[in-house]
Design a protein around this motif. Structure first.
Motif, PDB file in Angstrom:
ATOM      1  N   MET A 169    -111.603 -36.234 -21.741  1.00  0.00           N
ATOM      2  CA  MET A 169    -110.948 -35.317 -22.612  1.00  0.00           C
ATOM      3  C   MET A 169    -111.997 -34.578 -23.403  1.00  0.00           C
ATOM      4  O   MET A 169    -113.104 -35.064 -23.585  1.00  0.00           O
ATOM      5  CB  MET A 169    -109.964 -36.053 -23.516  1.00  0.00           C
ATOM      6  N   THR A 170    -111.633 -33.383 -23.878  1.00  0.00           N
ATOM      7  CA  THR A 170    -112.540 -32.588 -24.689  1.00  0.00           C
ATOM      8  C   THR A 170    -111.888 -32.338 -26.040  1.00  0.00           C
ATOM      9  O   THR A 170    -110.728 -31.947 -26.110  1.00  0.00           O
ATOM     10  CB  THR A 170    -112.852 -31.241 -24.003  1.00  0.00           C
ATOM     11  N   THR A 228    -100.986 -39.325 -23.088  1.00  0.00           N
ATOM     12  CA  THR A 228    -101.421 -37.985 -22.687  1.00  0.00           C
ATOM     13  C   THR A 228    -100.620 -36.919 -23.433  1.00  0.00           C
ATOM     14  O   THR A 228    -101.186 -35.970 -23.984  1.00  0.00           O
ATOM     15  CB  THR A 228    -101.266 -37.802 -21.165  1.00  0.00           C
ATOM     16  N   GLN A 229     -99.310 -37.077 -23.475  1.00  0.00           N
ATOM     17  CA  GLN A 229     -98.442 -36.119 -24.156  1.00  0.00           C
ATOM     18  C   GLN A 229     -98.758 -36.054 -25.654  1.00  0.00           C
ATOM     19  O   GLN A 229     -98.849 -34.960 -26.230  1.00  0.00           O
ATOM     20  CB  GLN A 229     -96.986 -36.503 -23.947  1.00  0.00           C
ATOM     21  N   ASP A 230     -98.941 -37.200 -26.280  1.00  0.00           N
ATOM     22  CA  ASP A 230     -99.234 -37.235 -27.714  1.00  0.00           C
ATOM     23  C   ASP A 230    -100.582 -36.579 -28.034  1.00  0.00           C
ATOM     24  O   ASP A 230    -100.702 -35.838 -29.013  1.00  0.00           O
ATOM     25  CB  ASP A 230     -99.218 -38.670 -28.238  1.00  0.00           C
ATOM     26  N   LEU A 231    -101.589 -36.838 -27.206  1.00  0.00           N
ATOM     27  CA  LEU A 231    -102.907 -36.237 -27.437  1.00  0.00           C
ATOM     28  C   LEU A 231    -102.866 -34.728 -27.217  1.00  0.00           C
ATOM     29  O   LEU A 231    -103.455 -33.961 -27.984  1.00  0.00           O
ATOM     30  CB  LEU A 231    -103.959 -36.882 -26.535  1.00  0.00           C
ATOM     31  N   LEU A 270    -101.589 -32.929 -30.090  1.00  0.00           N
ATOM     32  CA  LEU A 270    -102.569 -32.740 -31.158  1.00  0.00           C
ATOM     33  C   LEU A 270    -103.602 -31.655 -30.821  1.00  0.00           C
ATOM     34  O   LEU A 270    -104.560 -31.445 -31.540  1.00  0.00           O
ATOM     35  CB  LEU A 270    -103.317 -34.051 -31.429  1.00  0.00           C
ATOM     36  N   GLY A 271    -103.379 -30.972 -29.676  1.00  0.00           N
ATOM     37  CA  GLY A 271    -104.271 -29.875 -29.281  1.00  0.00           C
ATOM     38  C   GLY A 271    -105.502 -30.296 -28.511  1.00  0.00           C
ATOM     39  O   GLY A 271    -106.447 -29.528 -28.375  1.00  0.00           O
ATOM     40  N   MET A 272    -105.498 -31.504 -27.986  1.00  0.00           N
ATOM     41  CA  MET A 272    -106.667 -32.003 -27.248  1.00  0.00           C
ATOM     42  C   MET A 272    -106.494 -31.765 -25.757  1.00  0.00           C
ATOM     43  O   MET A 272    -105.381 -31.866 -25.219  1.00  0.00           O
ATOM     44  CB  MET A 272    -106.855 -33.489 -27.531  1.00  0.00           C
ATOM     45  N   GLU A 273    -107.599 -31.429 -25.094  1.00  0.00           N
ATOM     46  CA  GLU A 273    -107.592 -31.260 -23.644  1.00  0.00           C
ATOM     47  C   GLU A 273    -107.723 -32.636 -23.001  1.00  0.00           C
ATOM     48  O   GLU A 273    -108.708 -33.326 -23.231  1.00  0.00           O
ATOM     49  CB  GLU A 273    -108.768 -30.387 -23.196  1.00  0.00           C
TER      50      GLU A 273
END
Length: 72
Positions: free
Chosen positions: A1-2, A59-62, A65-68
Motif C-alpha cells: 500500500m502507498t 481493504t475497504q476501510d483503508l 481513509l484515502g489509502m492506496e
C-alpha cells in the motif's frame, strides 16, 4: 500500500487491521518521493486473518481513509 508518510499513519493502519481481528506478522516500510515532492511511503504487510471477509473489510476501510491498497 502507498500512504502519505506522516505522523500516525502506521498507527492508523494498524488500528484498522486490529479492528477486523487481523494480526500483523511482518511490516516492510520504504519511503518514496513522488512527482510533487510530497513524501509518501510504500508499506507491505503480511497478515494473519480468519478469512477472506476480513481482508475485504480491511481493504475497504483503508481505502475509505484515502489509502492506496493492493492485495497480493
Amino acid at each position: 500500500m502507498t500512504v502519505l508518510d506522516s505522523v500516525g499513519a502506521l498507527a492508523r493502519i494498524a488500528g484498522v487491521i486490529a479492528k477486523s481481528g487481523g494480526n500483523i506478522v511482518t511490516v516492510t516500510h520504504e519511503r518514496v518521493f513522488g512527482d510533487h515532492d510530497a513524501k509518501s511511503a510504500e508499506i507491505i504487510f503480511d497478515l494473519e486473518l480468519q478469512d477472506r471477509k476480513d481482508l475485504r473489510r480491511i481493504t475497504q476501510d483503508l481505502r475509505g481513509l484515502g489509502m492506496e491498497v493492493e492485495n497480493v
